[in-house]
Write an enzyme that holds these catalytic residues in place. Sequence first.
Site, short mmCIF file in Angstrom:
data_model
loop_
_atom_site.label_atom_id
_atom_site.label_comp_id
_atom_site.label_asym_id
_atom_site.label_seq_id
_atom_site.Cartn_x
_atom_site.Cartn_y
_atom_site.Cartn_z
N HIS A 19 7.77 -26.76 -1.71
CA HIS A 19 7.08 -27.83 -2.44
C HIS A 19 5.96 -27.27 -3.32
O HIS A 19 5.08 -28.00 -3.75
CB HIS A 19 6.54 -28.87 -1.46
CG HIS A 19 7.64 -29.53 -0.68
ND1 HIS A 19 8.11 -30.80 -0.95
CD2 HIS A 19 8.42 -29.06 0.34
CE1 HIS A 19 9.10 -31.09 -0.12
NE2 HIS A 19 9.31 -30.05 0.67
N GLU B 259 0.82 -1.20 0.00
CA GLU B 259 0.00 0.00 0.00
C GLU B 259 0.87 1.27 0.00
O GLU B 259 0.45 2.31 -0.49
CB GLU B 259 -0.91 -0.01 1.24
CG GLU B 259 -2.34 0.33 0.91
CD GLU B 259 -3.30 0.16 2.07
OE1 GLU B 259 -4.33 -0.49 1.87
OE2 GLU B 259 -3.04 0.67 3.17
N LYS C 120 -14.01 0.68 -4.07
CA LYS C 120 -15.12 1.10 -3.20
C LYS C 120 -16.19 1.82 -4.00
O LYS C 120 -17.38 1.56 -3.84
CB LYS C 120 -14.60 2.03 -2.10
CG LYS C 120 -13.76 1.35 -1.04
CD LYS C 120 -13.45 2.33 0.08
CE LYS C 120 -12.39 1.80 1.00
NZ LYS C 120 -11.87 2.83 1.89
O1 PA5 Z 1 -3.48 1.38 5.90
C1 PA5 Z 1 -4.57 1.91 5.69
O2 PA5 Z 1 -4.71 3.13 5.85
C2 PA5 Z 1 -5.78 1.11 5.27
O3 PA5 Z 1 -5.45 -0.21 5.05
C3 PA5 Z 1 -6.87 1.20 6.35
O4 PA5 Z 1 -6.33 0.76 7.55
C4 PA5 Z 1 -8.07 0.34 5.98
O5 PA5 Z 1 -8.58 0.73 4.74
C5 PA5 Z 1 -9.17 0.48 7.05
O6 PA5 Z 1 -9.52 1.80 7.22
P1 PA5 Z 1 -10.29 2.31 8.49
O7 PA5 Z 1 -9.46 2.12 9.69
O8 PA5 Z 1 -10.56 3.76 8.21
O9 PA5 Z 1 -11.57 1.52 8.58
#
Ligand code: PA5
Length: 444
Positions: A307, A286, A421
């Site tokens: 394996h 990310e 989303k």
């Molecule tokens: O690292 C990040 O920012 C994302 O992976 C969020 O943690 C994830 O989308 C969940 O978001 P939230 O805590 O707002 O529900």
Amino acid sequence: MKEKYLKLDYENILAFINKDSLDEIQTEVSRAKNKLDNKSGLGNAFLGWLDTVGNYNPDMINDIIKTSKKIQKQADVLVVIGIGGSYLGAKAAIEYMKSYFKLTSKTEVIFAGQNLSSTYLSELIDYLKTKDFSINVISKSGTTTEPAIAFRALKILLEDKYGETSANKRIYATTDKNKGALRSLADTKKYKTFIVPDDIGGRYSVFTPVGLLPIAVAGIDILKMLEGAKEAKDTYLKEDIYQNDAFMYAALRNLLYRDKFAVELLVNSEPKLNYFSEWWKQLFGESEGKDGEGLFVASASFTTDLHSLGQFIQDGKNIIFETIINIDKPEKDLLIGQNKANLDQLNYLKEKSIDYVNKQAIKGTRLAHLDGKTPNMMITIPKISAYSFGYLVYFFELACAISGYLLGVNPFNQPGVENYKKNMFALLEKPGFEKLTKELKKKL
Ligand code: PA5
């Protein structure tokens, strides 16, 4: 000189990069470090994790410990609801520390809201019917769909079981201090809340209440974990990559990427680290995968995956390099016994320990993969502990920030996560998405 807690062995990378390129990348690493130190780089509003380590608010820590003890008394099961960064850190820590087959805390920690599987949620509801349970719902934005759906379902179960007033005392919400649907709900229902700091993104939030509360409920010593993180913070201060293994790791993976090695495989030989790999994949995936850049991060557990994926790593297209996490001393070990008849032909291993065999497998694999032109490096930590977990998390967080800046991206945003989303909301006909709903329906 003090012995290093974490050792980085990059001998098997040196055949693939030249010394000059390492010297050249030092300038870029120094520039990246400056950006972090001066908070002048991309995403500089999300550097709270750097300041927090070692400077924890004692009231917050005491509150977490006190609340974790209350939950342990109150519940057989704590359901932790969250996704992405609001889930993976705690899950990784708990899997790293818990016994494979025994409950290590009075309270079992189960996760929900990290998927949209109707079967998962239905089976969880069935499981919880006969248990005393509490909920820790975690969402920084307070609006993420997956945890919101799971929370709605489990809240109904909790209220049916205990009545609304008592149910409210079993719900712990970790969210933004002011905004989001979860904040409004928590304020209205007077849930006990913990705050996700504004300046710390989900994947950097293990050392905030997001990670700390569930980890403490699982019976893990969070103070030791924070000590490990602090030790790492104090260790990786120098800008010279030869004196800073977190920076050297960031430099090496970038040099390999600039060659042809676009895939990094995080390897363990201890399955307790499997969820640590999931956390690590989110951290790097990310943080770096944007603007058409980024290493693709994947993981494997050896010798299991030798394996399966092993064939490709040895013999397939040369796009992969490996980063192996090695645990120097296993928590437990056992000797391979002798058998007079030796029908299984294993007597050559008699009196050898299983961990010794595991270590030889890794040594042999590293050499074989080197022959197959797969660069590999190894990170060794002394043992599995809360301390080493904290240390490793900080090591990778810091390396990831530097690595993102070396790639020229903002390591602290995740714009790409929004696309799915939007389409999902449009297909679900959420108010406000009417135009996109029409467009998508034409395509389907
Ligand atoms: O690292 C990040 O920012 C994302 O992976 C969020 O943690 C994830 O989308 C969940 O978001 P939230 O805590 O707002 O529900």
